[in-house]
Design a protein around this motif. Sequence first.
Motif, mmCIF file in Angstrom:
data_model
loop_
_atom_site.group_PDB
_atom_site.id
_atom_site.type_symbol
_atom_site.label_atom_id
_atom_site.label_comp_id
_atom_site.label_asym_id
_atom_site.label_seq_id
_atom_site.Cartn_x
_atom_site.Cartn_y
_atom_site.Cartn_z
ATOM 1 N N ILE A 12 0.832 -1.203 0.000
ATOM 2 C CA ILE A 12 0.000 0.000 0.000
ATOM 3 C C ILE A 12 0.869 1.257 0.000
ATOM 4 N N THR A 13 1.867 1.282 0.887
ATOM 5 C CA THR A 13 2.767 2.439 0.932
ATOM 6 C C THR A 13 3.514 2.594 -0.374
ATOM 7 N N SER A 14 3.899 1.478 -0.954
ATOM 8 C CA SER A 14 4.593 1.511 -2.235
ATOM 9 C C SER A 14 3.726 2.157 -3.311
ATOM 10 N N ARG A 15 2.433 1.848 -3.315
ATOM 11 C CA ARG A 15 1.519 2.442 -4.298
ATOM 12 C C ARG A 15 1.353 3.943 -4.056
ATOM 13 N N LYS A 16 1.357 4.367 -2.788
ATOM 14 C CA LYS A 16 1.271 5.794 -2.473
ATOM 15 C C LYS A 16 2.492 6.543 -3.002
ATOM 16 N N VAL A 17 3.666 5.973 -2.758
ATOM 17 C CA VAL A 17 4.895 6.603 -3.239
ATOM 18 C C VAL A 17 4.921 6.620 -4.766
ATOM 19 N N SER A 18 4.404 5.562 -5.382
ATOM 20 C CA SER A 18 4.352 5.492 -6.841
ATOM 21 C C SER A 18 3.488 6.620 -7.407
ATOM 22 N N TRP A 19 2.329 6.845 -6.798
ATOM 23 C CA TRP A 19 1.438 7.905 -7.273
ATOM 24 C C TRP A 19 2.108 9.272 -7.100
ATOM 25 N N ALA A 20 2.707 9.511 -5.944
ATOM 26 C CA ALA A 20 3.383 10.787 -5.701
ATOM 27 C C ALA A 20 4.554 10.979 -6.662
ATOM 28 N N SER A 21 5.277 9.912 -6.956
ATOM 29 C CA SER A 21 6.420 10.006 -7.873
ATOM 30 C C SER A 21 5.959 10.334 -9.295
ATOM 31 N N MET A 22 4.823 9.776 -9.710
ATOM 32 C CA MET A 22 4.290 10.114 -11.031
ATOM 33 C C MET A 22 3.931 11.590 -11.117
ATOM 34 N N LEU A 23 3.367 12.129 -10.025
ATOM 35 C CA LEU A 23 3.030 13.552 -9.987
ATOM 36 C C LEU A 23 4.293 14.406 -10.083
ATOM 37 N N THR A 25 5.351 16.849 -13.298
ATOM 38 C CA THR A 25 5.541 18.280 -13.068
ATOM 39 C C THR A 25 6.942 18.732 -13.445
ATOM 40 N N SER A 26 7.961 18.013 -12.995
ATOM 41 C CA SER A 26 9.338 18.405 -13.293
ATOM 42 C C SER A 26 9.631 18.326 -14.785
ATOM 43 N N SER A 27 9.224 17.234 -15.417
ATOM 44 C CA SER A 27 9.468 17.064 -16.844
ATOM 45 C C SER A 27 8.765 18.143 -17.667
ATOM 46 N N SER A 28 7.519 18.431 -17.329
ATOM 47 C CA SER A 28 6.745 19.421 -18.084
ATOM 48 C C SER A 28 7.297 20.828 -17.888
ATOM 49 N N LEU A 29 7.648 21.178 -16.654
ATOM 50 C CA LEU A 29 8.185 22.512 -16.393
ATOM 51 C C LEU A 29 9.508 22.728 -17.120
ATOM 52 N N VAL A 76 -1.755 19.789 -18.123
ATOM 53 C CA VAL A 76 -3.028 19.923 -17.396
ATOM 54 C C VAL A 76 -3.878 18.666 -17.550
ATOM 55 N N VAL A 77 -3.957 18.136 -18.768
ATOM 56 C CA VAL A 77 -4.768 16.939 -19.011
ATOM 57 C C VAL A 77 -4.231 15.754 -18.216
ATOM 58 N N LEU A 78 -2.916 15.541 -18.252
ATOM 59 C CA LEU A 78 -2.344 14.410 -17.514
ATOM 60 C C LEU A 78 -2.481 14.600 -16.016
ATOM 61 N N LEU A 79 -2.444 15.843 -15.570
ATOM 62 C CA LEU A 79 -2.650 16.116 -14.144
ATOM 63 C C LEU A 79 -4.069 15.718 -13.737
ATOM 64 N N ILE A 80 -5.042 16.054 -14.578
ATOM 65 C CA ILE A 80 -6.428 15.672 -14.301
ATOM 66 C C ILE A 80 -6.582 14.155 -14.303
ATOM 67 N N VAL A 81 -5.977 13.493 -15.298
ATOM 68 C CA VAL A 81 -6.052 12.035 -15.368
ATOM 69 C C VAL A 81 -5.435 11.396 -14.131
ATOM 70 N N LEU A 82 -4.306 11.933 -13.679
ATOM 71 C CA LEU A 82 -3.628 11.375 -12.516
ATOM 72 C C LEU A 82 -4.505 11.437 -11.275
ATOM 73 N N PHE A 83 -5.225 12.550 -11.113
ATOM 74 C CA PHE A 83 -6.076 12.701 -9.931
ATOM 75 C C PHE A 83 -7.421 11.992 -10.089
ATOM 76 N N VAL A 139 -2.759 2.012 -20.311
ATOM 77 C CA VAL A 139 -3.082 2.742 -21.536
ATOM 78 C C VAL A 139 -2.640 4.193 -21.441
ATOM 79 N N HIS A 140 -3.034 4.877 -20.364
ATOM 80 C CA HIS A 140 -2.702 6.308 -20.308
ATOM 81 C C HIS A 140 -1.235 6.545 -19.962
ATOM 82 N N MET A 141 -0.581 5.605 -19.275
ATOM 83 C CA MET A 141 0.832 5.783 -18.981
ATOM 84 C C MET A 141 1.683 5.636 -20.235
#
Length: 376
Positions: A100-111, A115-119, A153-160, A186-188
């Motif tokens: 479970i913690t691993s999945r939380k870190v995975s989601w945060a890492s994708m965010l 963000t870093s790549s896009s900026l 913006v679109v990928l941010l919406i999809v992520l959430f 698919v979306h990744m």
Amino acid sequence: MRFPPPEVMATWPEPNYIDPVRRGNESIIIQAVLVALVVLFVSIRLYARLAITKAGIGLDDVLIVIAAIVGLGLTAGVILAIHNYGWDIHVWDLPPKDSITSRKVSWASMLLYLTSSSLTKISILVFYLRILVEKKDKLITKITLGAMIIYYVVLLIVLFAQCRPLPYYWEILIAGAKGTCLDEGVHMVTAGVLNLIFDLIIFAIPLRSLFTLKIRTTQKLQVISLFSVGLIVIAAASIRLYYNVVVFLQTYDVSWYGYVAWLWAAVEVHVSIICACVPSCRAFFASWTVRGSSKNRSGQGTYPSKPGGRSFHNLDAEEDARLTSVKMGSMARVEAGSVKSGVSGESEETREGVRVQMEVLQYHEGVGDKRGGVMV
């Protein structure tokens, strides 16, 4: 998340929660080196902008600093997950309590990655808007910039919104948890393909102007090489995309192969930031080159030459006879035309010769040089 069918799980060995096989420390070492390089290059970029070119801090500089900070967060999250939550072991050796913690870190890492790549890409495009003066180049850059913002913006919406409710993304492994999720694979993979396309477009935008620059061949190669480091980013993004396909579409051993995917994600993010800083950093390295050479030549290349600014003689000693002056510029533009070019809109400067102003190089060609300038 792809759940392995029973027949696949039946082929897995007995779990080893005590001393599992691990990938090693390569990812931690590589990311630590990259973090150090990012801090170094961003610092040099800011110093060059503030102290050498006297150009001040621009929007692209602000964006790259934010991207670097977010990138450091990505590295911290990935290293934490490798060290504590089994991102470097086989999925059958991953303790259920860590899933479970691993999945939380995975989601945060994708965010953080998104963000870093896009900026970083947005920062590069803003930089292009400052150095490119051809209307066609500016238009392409603006269109790409708009598409890049929409992509983020679109990928941010999809992520959430990919799971409803959002906590179901990591609670999906808990028996009795209720919720729904989109097909993550698919979306990744789609996002990875689009990311690579943007890298290719951003790399290609300035090439036409760079190749048509009417400057000495050695200097043209130097300038082109500054922008060609983007090929490293394209290579890293391609490898990351390959492992995303493996992780999300081909294997169930996501922790073992995800280790490599996240390593290349970190490489892509940090190398992108470094590459974005390289053109601006040339002012710093050129200043030290000129400073060193000035000590060996009496009466030439004094540093600084006058209060409140820094001027440089030719960066290439062989061009002393041809170029009348060399100094670092705070703007990056090329005013095209020569005394015989007949191009409309020539300024007083272009009547005297061809003036090239770039953050990485500025020189003034005399009237005797018949080669015209090309806008960059």
